[in-house]
Structures are given as structure tokens and as C-alpha cells.
Design an enzyme around this catalytic site. Structure first.
Site, short mmCIF file in Angstrom:
data_model
loop_
_atom_site.label_atom_id
_atom_site.label_comp_id
_atom_site.label_asym_id
_atom_site.label_seq_id
_atom_site.Cartn_x
_atom_site.Cartn_y
_atom_site.Cartn_z
CG LEU A 1 -1.91 -1.08 1.25
CD1 LEU A 1 -2.90 -1.21 2.57
CD2 LEU A 1 -2.59 -1.21 -0.02
CE LYS A 2 5.07 1.02 -4.20
NZ LYS A 2 3.91 0.08 -4.78
CB ILE B 1 1.38 12.83 9.70
CG1 ILE B 1 -0.39 12.65 9.73
CG2 ILE B 1 1.43 14.26 8.74
CD1 ILE B 1 -0.98 13.65 10.53
#
Ligand SMILES: O=c1ccn([C@@H]2O[C@H](COP(=O)(O)O)[C@@H](O)[C@H]2O)c(=O)[nH]1
Length: 225
Positions: free
Chosen positions: A61-62, A66
Site C-alpha cells: 500500500l506504500k 503523518i
């Protein structure tokens, strides 16, 4: 982890086609890699369906956001029991630390360093002054110090990364046989070269999924390893 290092990238819009492809080649791959295309189309349901085929699932899902958001996303995919999940190492140390802390015990979290679709010019264009090798080594060191299990890099860098991170887990995409079909990949090697250089997992998509005979292609790749 299964002994066959090949994870088949299922980059296709249809769930039934993905299932059919895995059934065809299942004796000749070690796992399934599901990326953004599959996950955006089929979500948790699609992953549950593919789990039924009995192979380890790599959720590529790369994640890149943050720390709080990435940790929450990791918690949300926990129930899918992935063997491997990717985050972008460029998201920084705190993000990687929190991602690892939120992941399941049996899930390897690996940091994407430099996408295999990028070359020197592409890095310059986004303001990175290092070449892919230097940049991959830098991000590998950061991922290691943040407690990740390993990284994603091309077969060009995996040997050097392996030397500095002996027990790391290295995922290598951008793999092609010598048939000239490079597509959008820019830093490619053969599956055998990647394995010999220290890759733990070989990610292969189109050379199998778009082959006229996917089973023959998977077998041929397996025979080179
Ligand atoms: O740097 C990266 C990271 C991930 N990928 C993924 O691997 C597969 C490769 O597919 P092919 O069809 O064998 O080119 C694909 O799912 C990418 O999202 C990558 O190629 N490079």
C-alpha cells in the site's frame, strides 16, 4: 515465508481474473502481492477472498502520511493478517517507528526507498541530489534505525544494502527476463540477478500476468532461480 521467493503482483481490476490467475500459477509462486489498484477496487473483501487461496499476502500500500495517520491505517489492515506491508521510507523516522509499532507481530514492515520506475533524471527533477544507489542506501539506513524489517529497492542496489544490513528483509521489484519488455520500469535486473544479490522477495507482475501462458512464464522464472 514460503521457500519460493516470487510474489505475484496482481495489478488488475477484476477480482475473478485475479483469483483465476493465482489458481493457474499457484504451484510456482510463493505469495501474492496486492497493490493500490487491487485494494482501491476490492478493499478488505478482496483480500479476504484471496486469502482463501492459501498463499501469504503482501499488502503493497506504500503508506506515506503523518505518523498518526499511517499508524491508524496499519491498525485498520491488521485484521487482514498480511505477511508484508510497505510504507514509504521518505515519510521519515517517526512515521516508520509508529507504523512498525502498529503492525501485527507476524507482519514484516518494509520501507520503499527509490521506486524502480525512477532513474537519475527523475530524482534530480524532484530535488534529490543523490543517485538512486546513494538515496536507497540512505533511506535503508533510516528504515533500519527506525526498526523496520527491511526495504524495497531495485536489484541494482540490493547487494550494497545487504552488505550494510546483514539480516534485513529485502523486497525487489523491477524484474524482467531478457525479452526487452521493460514497460515503465527503469532500474531492472533479472530475477536470478536479484536473488543472487540478496533479495528476500522477488516481486513479479506483468512478466507473468501479461504472458500468453502465465503458468509457463511462472515455471520458466522458477527454473532460473
Ligand atoms: O519500487 C517499486 C515498488 C513497487 N513496485 C510494484 O511492483 C510491481 C511490479 O510489477 P511489474 O508488472 O513486474 O512491473 C507493481 O505492482 C508495482 O506497484 C515497483 O514496481 N517498484
Amino acid at each position: 515465508m514460503n521457500h519460493n521467493p516470487v510474489f505475484l503482483a496482481l495489478d488488475m481490476p477484476r477480482l475473478d481474473a485475479a483469483e483465476a490467475l493465482v489458481r493457474k500459477v499457484s504451484g510456482h509462486i510463493g505469495g501474492i502481492k496486492l497493490g493500490l489498484e487491487f485494494f482501491c477496487a476490492h478493499g478488505h473483501h478482496g483480500v479476504h477472498e484471496l486469502h482463501k487461496l492459501g498463499l501469504p499476502i503482501f499488502l503493497d500500500l506504500k503508506l506515506h502520511d503523518i505518523p498518526n495517520t499511517v499508524a491508524a491505517a496499519m491498525q485498520a489492515i491488521h485484521v487482514l493478517e498480511p505477511s508484508i506491508v510497505t510504507v514509504h521510507a521518505a515519510g521519515g523516522r517517526a512515521m516508520m517507528e509508529d507504523a512498525k509499532a502498529a503492525a501485527g507481530e507476524n507482519c514484516k514492515v518494509v520501507g520503499v526507498t527509490v521506486l524502480t520506475s525512477l532513474d537519475d533524471d527523475d530524482l534530480t527533477a524532484i530535488g534529490v541530489k543523490s543517485d538512486p544507489n546513494e538515496q536507497a542506501l540512505r533511506l535503508a539506513e533510516l528504515a533500519h534505525s527506525a526498526g523496520l524489517d527491511g526495504i524495497v529497492c531495485s536489484g541494482h542496489e540490493v547487494g550494497a544494502v545487504h552488505k550494510q544490513w546483514k539480516d534485513g528483509f529485502f523486497v525487489v521489484p523491477g524484474l524482467r527476463l531478457d525479452d526487452g519488455k521493460q514497460g515503465d520500469q527503469k532500474r531492472i535486473v533479472t530475477p536470478r540477478q536479484a536473488r543472487d544479490a540478496g533479495a528476500s522477495v522477488l516481486v513479479i507482475g506483468r512478466p507473468i500476468s501479461r504472458a500468453e501462458d502465465p503458468m509457463a512464464a511462472a515455471k520458466a522464472i522458477e527454473a532460473t532461480l
